[in-house]
Design an enzyme around this catalytic site. Structure first.
Site, PDB file in Angstrom:
ATOM      1  N   HIS A  26       0.845  -1.187   0.000  1.00 57.20           N
ATOM      2  CA  HIS A  26       0.000   0.000   0.000  1.00 57.20           C
ATOM      3  C   HIS A  26       0.889   1.249   0.000  1.00 57.20           C
ATOM      4  O   HIS A  26       2.035   1.204   0.484  1.00 57.20           O
ATOM      5  CB  HIS A  26      -0.896  -0.030   1.255  1.00 57.20           C
ATOM      6  CG  HIS A  26      -1.857   1.086   1.355  1.00 57.20           C
ATOM      7  ND1 HIS A  26      -1.542   2.295   1.958  1.00 57.20           N
ATOM      8  CD2 HIS A  26      -3.139   1.211   0.943  1.00 57.20           C
ATOM      9  CE1 HIS A  26      -2.578   3.095   1.910  1.00 57.20           C
ATOM     10  NE2 HIS A  26      -3.573   2.470   1.301  1.00 57.20           N
ATOM     11  N   PRO A  27       0.402   2.387  -0.491  1.00 56.21           N
ATOM     12  CA  PRO A  27       1.236   3.592  -0.536  1.00 56.21           C
ATOM     13  C   PRO A  27       1.759   4.076   0.808  1.00 56.21           C
ATOM     14  O   PRO A  27       2.747   4.828   0.844  1.00 56.21           O
ATOM     15  CB  PRO A  27       0.299   4.639  -1.166  1.00 56.21           C
ATOM     16  CG  PRO A  27      -0.631   3.843  -2.009  1.00 56.21           C
ATOM     17  CD  PRO A  27      -0.861   2.565  -1.256  1.00 56.21           C
ATOM     18  N   ARG A  28       1.149   3.687   1.926  1.00 53.97           N
ATOM     19  CA  ARG A  28       1.684   4.063   3.240  1.00 53.97           C
ATOM     20  C   ARG A  28       2.885   3.221   3.634  1.00 53.97           C
ATOM     21  O   ARG A  28       3.565   3.535   4.627  1.00 53.97           O
ATOM     22  CB  ARG A  28       0.587   3.927   4.312  1.00 53.97           C
ATOM     23  CG  ARG A  28      -0.424   5.033   4.377  1.00 53.97           C
ATOM     24  CD  ARG A  28       0.120   6.332   4.969  1.00 53.97           C
ATOM     25  NE  ARG A  28       0.640   6.167   6.316  1.00 53.97           N
ATOM     26  CZ  ARG A  28      -0.082   6.258   7.429  1.00 53.97           C
ATOM     27  NH1 ARG A  28      -1.375   6.515   7.347  1.00 53.97           N
ATOM     28  NH2 ARG A  28       0.480   6.116   8.608  1.00 53.97           N
ATOM     29  N   LYS A  29       3.155   2.158   2.884  1.00 55.44           N
ATOM     30  CA  LYS A  29       4.275   1.288   3.216  1.00 55.44           C
ATOM     31  C   LYS A  29       5.555   1.785   2.534  1.00 55.44           C
ATOM     32  O   LYS A  29       5.516   2.599   1.618  1.00 55.44           O
ATOM     33  CB  LYS A  29       3.969  -0.153   2.799  1.00 55.44           C
ATOM     34  CG  LYS A  29       2.668  -0.697   3.372  1.00 55.44           C
ATOM     35  CD  LYS A  29       2.619  -0.585   4.888  1.00 55.44           C
ATOM     36  CE  LYS A  29       1.395  -1.257   5.504  1.00 55.44           C
ATOM     37  NZ  LYS A  29       0.149  -0.508   5.275  1.00 55.44           N
ATOM     38  N   VAL A  30       6.705   1.269   2.979  1.00 56.35           N
ATOM     39  CA  VAL A  30       7.986   1.722   2.434  1.00 56.35           C
ATOM     40  C   VAL A  30       8.105   1.346   0.960  1.00 56.35           C
ATOM     41  O   VAL A  30       8.512   2.156   0.122  1.00 56.35           O
ATOM     42  CB  VAL A  30       9.155   1.131   3.252  1.00 56.35           C
ATOM     43  CG1 VAL A  30      10.502   1.548   2.654  1.00 56.35           C
ATOM     44  CG2 VAL A  30       9.066   1.577   4.711  1.00 56.35           C
TER      45      VAL A  30
END
Length: 371
Positions: free
Chosen positions: A177-181
């Site tokens: 997901h975009p919140r992940k690195v």
């Protein structure tokens, strides 16, 4: 506004996605297979199965562990709700356990307190990129025949005892997901050690087809697939995989930069008495997927008031983590989790991203010191 997170994406990812589109093969295909092989090599596992999200990956992990209706699965309430939802997808019963205040993760003691004769699995979360102590929890579970599944949603680039996080887990699920690195927009990856389980999960993510669409396309003869069990549409696209291959190559640089920024936060915030900040545990290193702080109990303003103050000063921040047992969807499951409830009430996620400047970070720190 300083964002809480911004993915590090650029021209290389754009070119890779464009090449996938222009190739004419945009669904699950050769780039997905390449990404699976590269990710398995990076984590040090024999098998990787690309999926549409970490949530669907957790569902497949539970199926792979033999979890079904009537079974209990121990989970932390202090996690994004997808961890608990996946248990419900499998028809099992989630049992909430408390966490450690320093790592936000389950411990052998909290797991032991939640285990019953009906426990089939434990989902151990590497919360906010801080590795959980897998070996210690497995020592509690394996003598009882309980499978430990690692929810490694936040753990790309994390190490545990000098190895990539989830390397030793029987089954694990990562998020992109975009919140992940490491991001592919949406998407995830399951890792597995057992060849038979991995082969089954690969079939299940593609409607349980006996022969994949890619293999049928490559065949020189007419090949008719069969369906031996109920499957799912949990596939990743080749466009996502093309982006993932670029991101995987950039992962060491991304983690190194995040660790630099986290160390700078730790030093800058050390003058606030009683403030607890995210940090490495003794047995591993975090990627600082999120940089969280827990306010002291006697902090002059509440967590929610601090979030308002940050927003007014142009800083986007979030509560660090939700508690699933306090949400209406799971209010019927009784749980006494004092550490979880303190953390979900008093913790904040501060902005941290690859291209964050020192000036931006100083603005964030300044707000936290305001009286």
């Amino acid at each position: 506004m300083i964002p809480v997170m911004r993915p590090w994406l650029g021209e290389e990812e754009a070119r890779a996605a464009s090449e996938a589109v222009l190739s004419g093969w945009v669904a699950q295909g050769p780039r997905v297979a390449e990404f699976e092989a590269a990710f398995a090599g990076a984590v040090g596992v024999p098998h990787a199965i690309a999926v549409s999200s970490c949530t669907t990956g957790l569902h497949l992990c539970l199926i792979g562990a033999g979890v079904g209706p009537g079974d209990e699965v121990v989970v932390p309430s202090l996690s994004f709700i997808a961890t608990t939802n996946a248990v419900m997808y499998a028809g099992a019963v989630p049992v909430f356990a408390d966490v450690d205040a320093a790592t936000l993760n389950l411990t052998p003691e909290t797991v032991e307190a939640a285990v019953t004769p009906r426990t089939k699995a434990v989902i151990l979360v590497d919360q906010c990129g801080i590795p959980a102590d897998l070996d210690a929890v497995r020592a509690v579970c394996e003598p009882r025949g309980i499978t430990v599944i690692e929810d490694a949603a936040c753990a790309a680039g994390v190490t545990y005892k000098g190895r990539p996080a989830a390397m030793a887990a029987e089954l694990a699920a990562f998020s992109f997901h975009p919140r992940k690195v490491l991001t592919t927009g949406e998407g995830g990856m399951v890792t597995a050690h057992d060849a038979g389980v991995a082969a089954r999960l690969k079939r299940l993510r593609e409607h349980a087809m006996s022969v994949s669409a890619a293999d049928r396309h490559a065949s020189s003869t007419v090949t008719l697939e069969g369906y031996d069990e109920v499957g799912y549409n949990y596939r990743m696209t080749d466009i996502q995989a093309a982006i993932g291959l670029v991101q995987l190559r950039k992962l060491p640089e991304m983690v190194a930069r995040r660790r630099e920024l986290a160390e700078r936060y730790q030093k800058a915030l050390s003058g606030i008495p009683g403030l607890v900040t995210a940090t490495d545990p003794s047995y591993g290193t975090t990627n600082y997927q999120s940089f969280w702080v827990t306010l002291p109990e006697d902090h002059p303003i509440s967590r929610d008031d601090l979030l308002v103050r940050l927003a007014e000063r142009g800083v986007s921040a979030r509560r660090a983590l939700m508690a699933a047992h306090l949400q209406p969807a799971y209010a019927h499951i009784g749980a006494s989790l004092p550490v979880t409830e303190r953390l979900t009430r008093d913790s904040v996620t501060l902005p941290l991203y690859h291209e964050m400047t020192e000036e931006e970070q100083d603005r964030v720190v300044e707000v936290l010191y305001d009286k």
